[in-house]
Scaffold this motif. Sequence first.
Motif, short mmCIF file in Angstrom:
data_model
loop_
_atom_site.label_atom_id
_atom_site.label_comp_id
_atom_site.label_asym_id
_atom_site.label_seq_id
_atom_site.Cartn_x
_atom_site.Cartn_y
_atom_site.Cartn_z
N VAL A 186 0.81 -1.24 0.03
CA VAL A 186 -0.16 -0.01 -0.04
C VAL A 186 0.77 1.30 -0.10
N ALA A 187 2.09 1.12 0.46
CA ALA A 187 3.06 2.24 0.62
C ALA A 187 3.77 2.32 -0.64
N GLY A 188 3.76 1.31 -1.66
CA GLY A 188 4.47 1.49 -2.77
C GLY A 188 5.90 1.02 -2.71
N THR A 189 6.10 0.18 -1.71
CA THR A 189 7.60 -0.20 -1.54
C THR A 189 7.88 -1.30 -2.08
N PRO A 190 8.65 -1.48 -2.88
CA PRO A 190 9.06 -2.62 -3.98
C PRO A 190 9.62 -3.66 -3.42
N VAL A 191 8.43 -4.38 -2.58
CA VAL A 191 8.67 -5.92 -1.90
C VAL A 191 8.21 -6.78 -2.85
N ARG A 192 8.87 -8.07 -2.84
CA ARG A 192 7.99 -9.12 -3.75
C ARG A 192 7.72 -10.28 -2.63
N VAL A 193 6.67 -11.14 -2.76
CA VAL A 193 6.61 -12.31 -2.12
C VAL A 193 7.16 -13.44 -3.14
N VAL A 194 7.98 -14.33 -2.64
CA VAL A 194 8.61 -15.17 -3.24
C VAL A 194 7.68 -16.42 -3.29
N ALA A 195 7.25 -16.79 -2.10
CA ALA A 195 6.43 -17.91 -2.09
C ALA A 195 5.77 -17.88 -0.51
N THR A 196 4.43 -18.45 -0.50
CA THR A 196 4.10 -18.79 0.89
C THR A 196 4.79 -20.01 1.32
N LEU A 197 5.00 -20.07 2.63
CA LEU A 197 5.79 -21.20 3.47
C LEU A 197 4.73 -22.07 4.22
N PHE A 198 3.67 -21.43 4.64
CA PHE A 198 3.13 -22.24 5.70
C PHE A 198 1.54 -21.48 5.91
N ARG A 199 0.50 -22.19 6.25
CA ARG A 199 -0.75 -21.56 6.58
C ARG A 199 -1.34 -22.28 7.69
N THR A 200 -1.93 -21.67 8.65
CA THR A 200 -2.70 -22.04 9.71
C THR A 200 -3.88 -21.25 10.11
N GLU A 201 -4.94 -21.70 10.55
CA GLU A 201 -6.08 -20.92 11.10
C GLU A 201 -6.11 -20.82 12.69
N LYS A 202 -5.10 -21.50 13.47
CA LYS A 202 -5.54 -21.75 14.95
C LYS A 202 -4.33 -21.00 15.63
N ASP A 203 -3.60 -20.20 15.33
CA ASP A 203 -2.41 -19.61 16.18
C ASP A 203 -2.46 -18.05 16.44
N HIS A 204 -3.51 -17.64 16.25
CA HIS A 204 -4.01 -16.24 16.78
C HIS A 204 -5.26 -16.34 17.59
N GLY A 205 -5.42 -15.17 18.50
CA GLY A 205 -6.49 -15.08 19.46
C GLY A 205 -6.22 -14.08 20.52
N LEU A 206 -6.94 -14.04 21.59
CA LEU A 206 -6.69 -13.21 22.40
C LEU A 206 -6.81 -13.83 23.86
N VAL A 207 -5.98 -13.29 24.89
CA VAL A 207 -5.94 -13.91 26.37
C VAL A 207 -6.22 -12.79 27.28
N GLY A 208 -7.15 -12.78 28.35
CA GLY A 208 -7.47 -11.88 29.06
C GLY A 208 -7.18 -12.21 30.48
N ARG A 209 -7.58 -11.46 31.51
CA ARG A 209 -7.51 -11.88 33.10
C ARG A 209 -8.65 -12.06 33.43
#
Length: 334
Positions: free
Chosen positions: A101-124
């Motif tokens: 979005v910033a126009g920085t010339p990066v390039r994705v070479v490949a996706t290494l890995f996918r998962t849908e179960k490693d993000h979340g929230l923890v509260g007290r």
Amino acid sequence: MRSKFAIAAVLLVLLLGAAYVVSQRSPSKALPLEKLVIAVNTEYVGVCGVVAAQRQGYFADENLTVVVQPHSSGKSSMQAVLENRADLGTVADIPVMFAAVAGTPVRVVATLFRTEKDHGLVGRRDRGITGPASLKGKRVGVTQGTSAHFTLDVFLNWQRLSANDITIVNYKPEALPEALYKGEVDAVASWEPFLGEIRSHLGDNAVSFSGEDVYESIYNIVGMQQYVLAHPETVRRVLRALMSGNRYCRDNPEVMQPLLAATAKQTKEAVLAAWPSYHFEIELDQGLVLALEDRARWAIRNRMAASDQMPNFLEYIYLDGLSAVAPSSVTIIH
């Protein structure tokens, strides 16, 4: 006489087969030795393929001397690439989106890995966190501009809340657990291994919310356009090594699970429990483009992006490398 010819033919076939195997195992003996630095979030299980490629000698088989530069987040790895402190880096989709979005010339070479179960929230629990709605009015720690930030925002939206209903406090990923323990915040949004560490430390006082239905982590290897386009053969060699590394991860979980548990600072049991949700595949899938567009709409809507224009994300994906190495793994429409 006929039997002698038959035996000789069989021996010839075996020798040719052995030569083929050797050539497949060591495809780059005629290639020059090359050194490169890969910035890696070494505390993340998703980099299993990189760890295996280094440990099993797959980089060496490609005549590559790889220095693994350790980081605690993909955002940090991306910064190392942007600052030319690393040639390539492992990074989730969010930092890629912000760069594009910033126009920085990066390039994705490949996706290494996918998962849908490693993000979340923890509260007290002792801070009044009992359910999703109880986040209203609370202080929530997160590493801004990361996949955890996106997860938090979408999670709030699903609860008919917004970022204005909470106080967001920005921390580095490794500082989030201590911030929660000290009571500086009431909850945190993060990813593994930090979430597991927090749950283990807080015990019954921990209240967890999974990001499983909110965010799929798409972890990639990226480089600056100038480096990638100037080193096409190096990119192909790296991809071959990573494909072997990912294959080793899939085929030898009993070897990699304890190793990753130590690297990612997780228990072996935690890695084992989550392993079925890990997809170690080197690919360039159309889903990556759709995910980047989705993340960009989020960033633009929340005025976090450097521009309000949607980029053409195809311009930030390097197709030639993986197309040459494993064409069937490229399913991006182009």
